[in-house]
Design a protein around this motif. Structure first.
Motif, PDB file in Angstrom:
ATOM      1  N   GLN A  36    -134.735 -54.185 -93.882  1.00  0.00           N
ATOM      2  CA  GLN A  36    -133.451 -53.775 -93.334  1.00  0.00           C
ATOM      3  C   GLN A  36    -132.671 -54.981 -92.832  1.00  0.00           C
ATOM      4  OE1 GLN A  36    -134.690 -51.133 -90.247  1.00  0.00           O
ATOM      5  NE2 GLN A  36    -135.658 -49.711 -91.655  1.00  0.00           N
ATOM      6  N   GLU A  38    -128.705 -56.153 -91.209  1.00  0.00           N
ATOM      7  CA  GLU A  38    -127.434 -55.737 -90.619  1.00  0.00           C
ATOM      8  C   GLU A  38    -126.367 -56.778 -90.910  1.00  0.00           C
ATOM      9  OE1 GLU A  38    -125.338 -54.637 -86.354  1.00  0.00           O
ATOM     10  OE2 GLU A  38    -127.481 -55.057 -86.408  1.00  0.00           O
ATOM     11  N   ILE A  50    -125.918 -51.319 -92.214  1.00  0.00           N
ATOM     12  CA  ILE A  50    -127.320 -51.634 -92.445  1.00  0.00           C
ATOM     13  C   ILE A  50    -127.606 -51.526 -93.935  1.00  0.00           C
ATOM     14  CG2 ILE A  50    -129.709 -51.010 -91.918  1.00  0.00           C
ATOM     15  CD1 ILE A  50    -128.086 -51.971 -89.483  1.00  0.00           C
ATOM     16  N   LEU A  71    -124.465 -47.129 -88.254  1.00  0.00           N
ATOM     17  CA  LEU A  71    -125.041 -46.584 -87.039  1.00  0.00           C
ATOM     18  C   LEU A  71    -123.947 -45.925 -86.201  1.00  0.00           C
ATOM     19  CD1 LEU A  71    -127.443 -49.484 -86.019  1.00  0.00           C
ATOM     20  CD2 LEU A  71    -127.995 -47.376 -87.230  1.00  0.00           C
ATOM     21  N   GLY A  75    -126.670 -44.432 -81.997  1.00  0.00           N
ATOM     22  CA  GLY A  75    -127.707 -45.219 -82.667  1.00  0.00           C
ATOM     23  C   GLY A  75    -128.328 -44.536 -83.863  1.00  0.00           C
ATOM     24  N   PRO A  77    -128.532 -43.352 -87.671  1.00  0.00           N
ATOM     25  CA  PRO A  77    -127.949 -43.837 -88.928  1.00  0.00           C
ATOM     26  C   PRO A  77    -127.261 -42.720 -89.713  1.00  0.00           C
ATOM     27  CG  PRO A  77    -130.321 -43.597 -89.135  1.00  0.00           C
ATOM     28  CD  PRO A  77    -129.985 -43.254 -87.713  1.00  0.00           C
ATOM     29  N   ARG A 147    -133.250 -56.489 -89.317  1.00  0.00           N
ATOM     30  CA  ARG A 147    -133.428 -55.441 -88.319  1.00  0.00           C
ATOM     31  C   ARG A 147    -134.754 -54.742 -88.590  1.00  0.00           C
ATOM     32  NH1 ARG A 147    -128.964 -53.438 -85.287  1.00  0.00           N
ATOM     33  NH2 ARG A 147    -130.630 -52.238 -84.340  1.00  0.00           N
ATOM     34  N   ASP A 149    -136.193 -52.905 -86.162  1.00  0.00           N
ATOM     35  CA  ASP A 149    -136.313 -51.931 -85.086  1.00  0.00           C
ATOM     36  C   ASP A 149    -135.731 -50.563 -85.426  1.00  0.00           C
ATOM     37  OD1 ASP A 149    -133.764 -53.112 -85.203  1.00  0.00           O
ATOM     38  OD2 ASP A 149    -133.346 -52.598 -83.120  1.00  0.00           O
ATOM     39  N   LEU A 150    -135.263 -50.350 -86.645  1.00  0.00           N
ATOM     40  CA  LEU A 150    -134.587 -49.109 -86.993  1.00  0.00           C
ATOM     41  C   LEU A 150    -135.520 -48.134 -87.710  1.00  0.00           C
ATOM     42  CD1 LEU A 150    -131.273 -50.613 -88.371  1.00  0.00           C
ATOM     43  CD2 LEU A 150    -131.672 -49.653 -86.097  1.00  0.00           C
ATOM     44  N   LEU A 152    -135.070 -45.407 -90.282  1.00  0.00           N
ATOM     45  CA  LEU A 152    -134.070 -44.854 -91.192  1.00  0.00           C
ATOM     46  C   LEU A 152    -134.668 -43.670 -91.947  1.00  0.00           C
ATOM     47  CD1 LEU A 152    -132.573 -48.155 -92.584  1.00  0.00           C
ATOM     48  CD2 LEU A 152    -131.656 -46.707 -90.791  1.00  0.00           C
TER      49      LEU A 152
END
Length: 153
Positions: A36, A38, A50, A71, A75, A77, A147, A149-150, A152
């Motif tokens: 991922q 950004e 993203i 996002l 927060g 997606p 990223r 930390d997402l 999805l």
């Protein structure tokens, strides 16, 4: 005596220089594209978008599916678009190329209409820089940060 020393050292210096790699930059590890990213370019209309690069399979790393998300304020997606992507192998060419093909309008008469071409200028574990490789626009750069930390869909 000094002339003799220079004459003896000259071939050694020439050999050392000949063995130096002309390419001062390291070869790009294109496997790092998976994951991922950004968009962080200040001037990009896609800022905060993203890009999620997934490979075609476990043993492939140079093509697959690209899904883009935006996002929300909370927060979460929101799905944007889906693409197929392919990245060239730096062992075959000095310039690493990335192609993305939008999957929405596959029945278009113009096969190249939905294809975007990029040159990968930088690809590390934390940063990526793509430069458009399109007639009339070869200066636009899109900067990304990784990223991890997402979550999805």
């Amino acid at each position: 005596m000094k002339k003799l020393l220079y004459i003896l050292l000259l071939p050694v210096i020439a050999l050392a220089l000949a063995n130096c790699d002309d390419d001062s930059s390291e070869t790009i590890d294109t496997r790092l594209i998976i994951g991922q990213w950004e968009v962080v370019s200040q001037d990009s209309p896609e800022r905060n978008c993203i890009y999620d690069f997934t490979p075609q399979g476990e043993n492939t790393w140079n093509w697959g599916t690209l899904t883009t998300y935006y996002l929300t304020v909370s927060g979460n997606p929101v799905h944007d678009k889906a693409y197929n992507w392919h990245i060239s192998d730096p062992k075959n060419d000095d310039t690493v190329h990335l192609e993305t093909v939008l999957q929405g309008d596959l029945d278009s008469d113009d096969l190249w209409k939905n294809t975007d071409f990029f040159i990968v200028e930088k690809l590390t574990s934390t940063q990526m820089v793509l430069r458009r490789n399109t007639v009339g626009d070869s200066h636009t750069r899109i900067k990304f940060i990784r990223r991890n930390d997402l979550t999805l869909p």
